[in-house]
Structures are given as C-alpha cells and as structure tokens.
Design an enzyme around this catalytic site. Structure first.
Site, PDB file in Angstrom:
ATOM      1  N   GLU A  12       0.766  -1.256  -0.169  1.00 18.02           N
ATOM      2  CA  GLU A  12      -0.140   0.042   0.120  1.00 18.02           C
ATOM      3  C   GLU A  12       1.003   1.342   0.098  1.00 18.02           C
ATOM      4  OE1 GLU A  12      -3.997  -1.731   2.232  1.00 18.02           O
ATOM      5  OE2 GLU A  12      -2.369  -1.144   3.223  1.00 18.02           O
ATOM      6  N   GLY A  77     -12.647  -4.369   1.369  1.00 20.49           N
ATOM      7  CA  GLY A  77     -13.858  -5.186   0.885  1.00 20.49           C
ATOM      8  C   GLY A  77     -15.107  -4.334   0.887  1.00 20.49           C
ATOM      9  N   ILE A 151     -13.323  -9.847   6.422  1.00 16.30           N
ATOM     10  CA  ILE A 151     -14.561 -10.272   6.159  1.00 16.30           C
ATOM     11  C   ILE A 151     -14.722 -10.924   5.053  1.00 16.30           C
ATOM     12  CG2 ILE A 151     -16.947  -9.387   5.926  1.00 16.30           C
ATOM     13  CD1 ILE A 151     -15.660  -8.804   8.788  1.00 16.30           C
ATOM     14  N   MET A 171      -9.336  -3.076   8.137  1.00 19.09           N
ATOM     15  CA  MET A 171      -9.032  -3.258   9.526  1.00 19.09           C
ATOM     16  C   MET A 171      -8.190  -2.382  10.129  1.00 19.09           C
ATOM     17  SD  MET A 171      -8.017  -7.218   8.628  1.00 19.09           S
ATOM     18  CE  MET A 171      -7.899  -8.085  10.021  1.00 19.09           C
ATOM     19  N   GLU A 172      -8.227  -0.974   9.628  1.00 16.90           N
ATOM     20  CA  GLU A 172      -7.372   0.005  10.335  1.00 16.90           C
ATOM     21  C   GLU A 172      -7.975   1.287  10.335  1.00 16.90           C
ATOM     22  OE1 GLU A 172      -6.129  -1.605   7.341  1.00 16.90           O
ATOM     23  OE2 GLU A 172      -4.937  -3.249   8.444  1.00 16.90           O
ATOM     24  N   ASP A 195     -11.869  -6.460  -2.895  1.00 20.14           N
ATOM     25  CA  ASP A 195     -12.675  -7.782  -2.836  1.00 20.14           C
ATOM     26  C   ASP A 195     -14.057  -7.262  -2.506  1.00 20.14           C
ATOM     27  OD1 ASP A 195     -12.923  -8.517   0.235  1.00 20.14           O
ATOM     28  OD2 ASP A 195     -10.956  -7.531  -0.146  1.00 20.14           O
TER      29      ASP A 195
HETATM   30  N1  SAH Z   1      -3.068 -11.454   2.948  1.00 18.99           N
HETATM   31  C1  SAH Z   1      -2.626 -10.703   4.162  1.00 18.99           C
HETATM   32  C2  SAH Z   1      -3.787 -10.546   5.151  1.00 18.99           C
HETATM   33  C3  SAH Z   1      -4.576  -9.454   4.536  1.00 18.99           C
HETATM   34  S1  SAH Z   1      -5.698  -8.863   5.610  1.00 18.99           S
HETATM   35  C4  SAH Z   1      -1.724 -12.034   4.835  1.00 18.99           C
HETATM   36  O1  SAH Z   1      -1.744 -12.949   4.538  1.00 18.99           O
HETATM   37  O2  SAH Z   1      -0.807 -11.294   5.563  1.00 18.99           O
HETATM   38  C5  SAH Z   1      -6.700  -7.713   4.780  1.00 18.99           C
HETATM   39  C6  SAH Z   1      -5.996  -6.456   4.588  1.00 18.99           C
HETATM   40  O3  SAH Z   1      -6.777  -5.624   3.661  1.00 18.99           O
HETATM   41  C7  SAH Z   1      -6.281  -5.439   5.767  1.00 18.99           C
HETATM   42  O4  SAH Z   1      -5.128  -4.514   6.109  1.00 18.99           O
HETATM   43  C8  SAH Z   1      -7.802  -4.765   5.541  1.00 18.99           C
HETATM   44  O5  SAH Z   1      -7.519  -3.444   6.041  1.00 18.99           O
HETATM   45  C9  SAH Z   1      -7.770  -4.868   4.143  1.00 18.99           C
HETATM   46  N2  SAH Z   1      -9.223  -5.520   3.697  1.00 18.99           N
HETATM   47  C10 SAH Z   1      -9.275  -5.659   2.105  1.00 18.99           C
HETATM   48  N3  SAH Z   1     -10.420  -6.546   2.248  1.00 18.99           N
HETATM   49  C11 SAH Z   1     -10.956  -6.595   3.390  1.00 18.99           C
HETATM   50  C12 SAH Z   1     -12.123  -7.564   3.781  1.00 18.99           C
HETATM   51  N4  SAH Z   1     -12.680  -8.268   3.078  1.00 18.99           N
HETATM   52  N5  SAH Z   1     -12.176  -7.642   5.257  1.00 18.99           N
HETATM   53  C13 SAH Z   1     -11.305  -6.704   6.053  1.00 18.99           C
HETATM   54  N6  SAH Z   1     -10.290  -6.114   5.598  1.00 18.99           N
HETATM   55  C14 SAH Z   1      -9.859  -6.180   4.486  1.00 18.99           C
END
Ligand code: SAH
Length: 227
Positions: A12, A77, A151, A171-172, A195
């Site tokens: 990002e 998302g 989610i 998530m932030e 997504d």
């Molecule tokens: N692929 C990463 C985890 C990603 S968590 C790993 O394996 O380490 C998702 C990240 O993208 C978080 O920073 C959140 O802010 C954002 N995000 C994107 N889509 C999301 C969703 N459906 N629900 C929650 N956070 C989402």
C-alpha cells in the site's frame, strides 16, 4: 506541512517508496520513511495489519514525527452494492464494527467517551473530490467500518452494512481515525476495493490487492500535489 502517509501493508505504500528517495528511520519495531515533496515533509509508513498496529503507528507519526495531517491509503472489501473491485472510495466517517458492549445496553460500536462514528476532515475530503474531478475520476464517499477480522462471509457483510450503513470494511481506518480525532490532526482515509467481502473474498483479495493498492496510492500522490 508535515504529512503522514500511512498504509497497513507494504504494497500500500510501495508506490510512494518507488517515487521518492527517502531516509529510513527504524523505531518501535517498524520503519518510517522521510522525504520532501514540494513544500511538504512526508512521513511514510505501513503499520502492519489491524487496529492495534495502526493505532501505534499513527500515534508515532503524530507524536514523534510531528505529522500535522494524516492520509491513509489502502484496500478494502466492498459492502454496498455498486462498489466494484478497483473502485475508489473515501471515508466521511469511520466506525469500529467489532466494538461490542451491547450487553450493557449500548449500541454496537460505542464505548463511553468516544463517538460511534468519527468524522474525517471535510477540507481534505473536498481536496480529494477536486483532485478526482480534475483527473476525470469517480471517487465515492461512504462510511468505512473497521474490525480485527477479514470479512469473507455474506452474513457478516450484510450485518456490518445494515448495522452501520457502511460502504466498505477493512481493518485499520477507524482506529487511526480515533487517534487523529484525539490529537486534533486532520484525517483522510481512502481505500480502493480489492474484494467484495463475501465468501471466497480472500481469492479476489490475492488477485487484486496489488493493483487496487496502487490505484489508491497513485490517487493520493496526485492529491498531495493539491495540498
Ligand atoms: N493477505 C494478508 C492478510 C490481509 S488482511 C496476509 O496473509 O498477511 C486484509 C487487509 O486488507 C487489511 O489490511 C484490511 O484493512 C484490508 N481488507 C481488504 N479487504 C478486506 C475485507 N474483506 N475485510 C477486512 N479487511 C479487508
């Protein structure tokens, strides 16, 4: 002005690190990248995922590096119909969807002493809209809901959307909003959709995260030119 540019994951903020030569300062188990752009000093970092990491990093950017405004760029998302992968939205306000002391009669997202919805900076939102207009781009305003959960279920998605009237989940953003609110620092939050937060969202996330993260960061770069 001293401007904090914050993401949650390396992808990002990579477009910024590709664009600028930065001094790297390691602090608190993280790295902060400092550079100058126009009349501004930029403090760039990714917090790592989740509300605790983002709270810590935002606080350091403001208290240690003296950021005067904070711009968050990243992916999210989609919750609302009509938002598609690659679309860009900005938060009018943020809420913590996983904050739950409803057992005591309080509404979801509420703890005493804080508002449920923390507003973002109106002036920065206007600058974003102006930037989008100049670029012929469409950016959508909406409520962004944060929690320490990825989610990927229709049921959870519907619940967050209807409980908070939220457009996107991540998530932030809400924890950073709370930090900025408490420390009186202007806050702007932008997310490009990676997504649709439904079943199997993790596969779309893996396919589209880098592209969407880049879209959000590239927009933010243009926006900074207008600050
Ligand atoms: N692929 C990463 C985890 C990603 S968590 C790993 O394996 O380490 C998702 C990240 O993208 C978080 O920073 C959140 O802010 C954002 N995000 C994107 N889509 C999301 C969703 N459906 N629900 C929650 N956070 C989402």
């Amino acid at each position: 002005m001293k401007i904090a540019i914050l993401g949650a994951m390396p992808e990002e903020i990579e477009p910024f690190l590709d664009e600028f030569e930065c001094e790297k300062i390691d602090y608190a188990n993280n790295s902060f990248y400092i550079t100058n752009f126009k009349n501004h000093e930029l403090i760039i970092a990714y917090s790592k995922i989740g509300k605790v990491n983002s709270t810590l990093t935002a606080t350091i950017m403001i208290e240690k590096f003296k950021a005067q405004i904070l711009l968050f760029t990243g992916v999210a998302g989609a919750l609302k119909e009509g938002l598609k992968i690659g679309d860009i939205l900005y938060a009018t306000s943020v809420v913590q969807h996983d904050l739950d002391i409803t057992a005591f009669g309080h509404p979801y997202g509420f703890v005493p002493g804080s508002p449920i919805f923390v507003e973002t900076d109106k002036k920065l939102n206007e600058i974003a809209l102006k930037t989008a207009k100049n670029l012929g781009l469409n950016i959508t305003p909406g409520i962004i809901a944060s929690g320490d959960q990825f989610i990927n279920s229709n049921e959870k998605k519907e619940w967050i959307k209807t409980t908070f009237n939220a457009s996107a989940a991540e998530m932030e953003g809400a924890s950073v909003g709370q930090v900025c609110h408490a420390l009186n620092v202007g806050y702007f939050l932008m997310r490009s959709i990676s997504d649709e937060a439904c079943e199997s969202a993790e596969f779309d996330f893996d396919d589209f995260m880098v592209e969407s993260a880049k879209k959000s960061a590239e927009f933010m770069l243009k926006m900074i030119e207008n600050l």
